[in-house]
Design a protein around this motif. Structure first.
Motif, mmCIF file in Angstrom:
data_model
loop_
_atom_site.group_PDB
_atom_site.id
_atom_site.type_symbol
_atom_site.label_atom_id
_atom_site.label_comp_id
_atom_site.label_asym_id
_atom_site.label_seq_id
_atom_site.Cartn_x
_atom_site.Cartn_y
_atom_site.Cartn_z
ATOM 1 N N ALA A 42 -29.726 -9.273 -6.558
ATOM 2 C CA ALA A 42 -30.566 -9.259 -7.750
ATOM 3 C C ALA A 42 -31.577 -10.400 -7.725
ATOM 4 O O ALA A 42 -32.755 -10.210 -8.066
ATOM 5 N N ILE A 43 -31.169 -11.581 -7.316
ATOM 6 C CA ILE A 43 -32.076 -12.728 -7.265
ATOM 7 C C ILE A 43 -33.156 -12.523 -6.209
ATOM 8 O O ILE A 43 -34.338 -12.812 -6.450
ATOM 9 N N LEU A 44 -32.784 -12.007 -5.050
ATOM 10 C CA LEU A 44 -33.780 -11.775 -4.005
ATOM 11 C C LEU A 44 -34.773 -10.697 -4.410
ATOM 12 O O LEU A 44 -35.985 -10.842 -4.184
ATOM 13 N N ALA A 45 -34.299 -9.633 -5.013
ATOM 14 C CA ALA A 45 -35.199 -8.569 -5.450
ATOM 15 C C ALA A 45 -36.115 -9.060 -6.574
ATOM 16 O O ALA A 45 -37.315 -8.753 -6.583
ATOM 17 N N ALA A 46 -35.573 -9.818 -7.511
ATOM 18 C CA ALA A 46 -36.391 -10.351 -8.598
ATOM 19 C C ALA A 46 -37.421 -11.351 -8.067
ATOM 20 O O ALA A 46 -38.544 -11.411 -8.572
ATOM 21 N N SER A 47 -37.058 -12.111 -7.057
ATOM 22 C CA SER A 47 -38.016 -13.042 -6.446
ATOM 23 C C SER A 47 -39.171 -12.287 -5.798
ATOM 24 O O SER A 47 -40.336 -12.690 -5.912
ATOM 25 N N LEU A 48 -38.855 -11.203 -5.130
ATOM 26 C CA LEU A 48 -39.892 -10.393 -4.500
ATOM 27 C C LEU A 48 -40.822 -9.785 -5.552
ATOM 28 O O LEU A 48 -42.040 -9.799 -5.394
ATOM 29 N N ILE A 49 -40.262 -9.283 -6.636
ATOM 30 C CA ILE A 49 -41.071 -8.708 -7.707
ATOM 31 C C ILE A 49 -41.960 -9.784 -8.334
ATOM 32 O O ILE A 49 -43.154 -9.568 -8.555
ATOM 33 N N GLY A 50 -41.392 -10.953 -8.607
ATOM 34 C CA GLY A 50 -42.178 -12.040 -9.177
ATOM 35 C C GLY A 50 -43.294 -12.501 -8.259
ATOM 36 O O GLY A 50 -44.409 -12.801 -8.707
ATOM 37 N N LEU A 51 -43.011 -12.561 -6.969
ATOM 38 C CA LEU A 51 -44.022 -12.969 -5.992
ATOM 39 C C LEU A 51 -45.169 -11.974 -5.942
ATOM 40 O O LEU A 51 -46.346 -12.366 -5.934
ATOM 41 N N ILE A 52 -44.854 -10.697 -5.923
ATOM 42 C CA ILE A 52 -45.891 -9.663 -5.873
ATOM 43 C C ILE A 52 -46.749 -9.692 -7.137
ATOM 44 O O ILE A 52 -47.974 -9.604 -7.069
ATOM 45 N N VAL A 53 -46.104 -9.826 -8.291
ATOM 46 C CA VAL A 53 -46.865 -9.891 -9.541
ATOM 47 C C VAL A 53 -47.755 -11.132 -9.568
ATOM 48 O O VAL A 53 -48.905 -11.071 -10.002
ATOM 49 N N GLY A 54 -47.251 -12.244 -9.087
ATOM 50 C CA GLY A 54 -48.064 -13.451 -9.016
ATOM 51 C C GLY A 54 -49.264 -13.291 -8.109
ATOM 52 O O GLY A 54 -50.378 -13.720 -8.442
ATOM 53 N N TRP A 55 -49.069 -12.676 -6.951
ATOM 54 C CA TRP A 55 -50.177 -12.451 -6.025
ATOM 55 C C TRP A 55 -51.219 -11.505 -6.613
ATOM 56 O O TRP A 55 -52.413 -11.734 -6.480
ATOM 57 N N VAL A 56 -50.757 -10.434 -7.247
ATOM 58 C CA VAL A 56 -51.698 -9.486 -7.840
ATOM 59 C C VAL A 56 -52.487 -10.146 -8.961
ATOM 60 O O VAL A 56 -53.703 -9.956 -9.085
ATOM 61 N N THR A 57 -51.816 -10.932 -9.780
ATOM 62 C CA THR A 57 -52.500 -11.629 -10.864
ATOM 63 C C THR A 57 -53.503 -12.629 -10.308
ATOM 64 O O THR A 57 -54.614 -12.767 -10.825
ATOM 65 N N TRP A 58 -53.142 -13.312 -9.232
ATOM 66 C CA TRP A 58 -54.057 -14.260 -8.607
ATOM 67 C C TRP A 58 -55.254 -13.535 -7.998
ATOM 68 O O TRP A 58 -56.381 -14.032 -8.045
#
Length: 59
Positions: free
Chosen positions: A7-23
């Protein structure tokens, strides 16, 4: 314990992707950090709740 790691690894991946898209949309580090952190927290809570529901459910 293994499900928590997943769960932590999957949530980290989702957070990273959202951060990159927002950036990529708007070059603002604060907005990207907040969006990524919010996505991480929300998806982590959702996955832990889903795992608890599936594992403790007596079918």
């Amino acid at each position: 314990m293994l499900l928590l790691v997943v769960a932590i690894l999957a949530a980290s991946l989702i957070g990273l992707i959202v951060g990159w898209v927002t950036w990529a949309i708007e070059q603002n580090a604060g907005k990207a950090l907040l969006a990524g952190g919010g996505a991480f927290g929300g998806s982590l809570i959702l996955m832990i709740t889903a795992f608890n529901f599936v594992m403790n459910r007596s079918a």
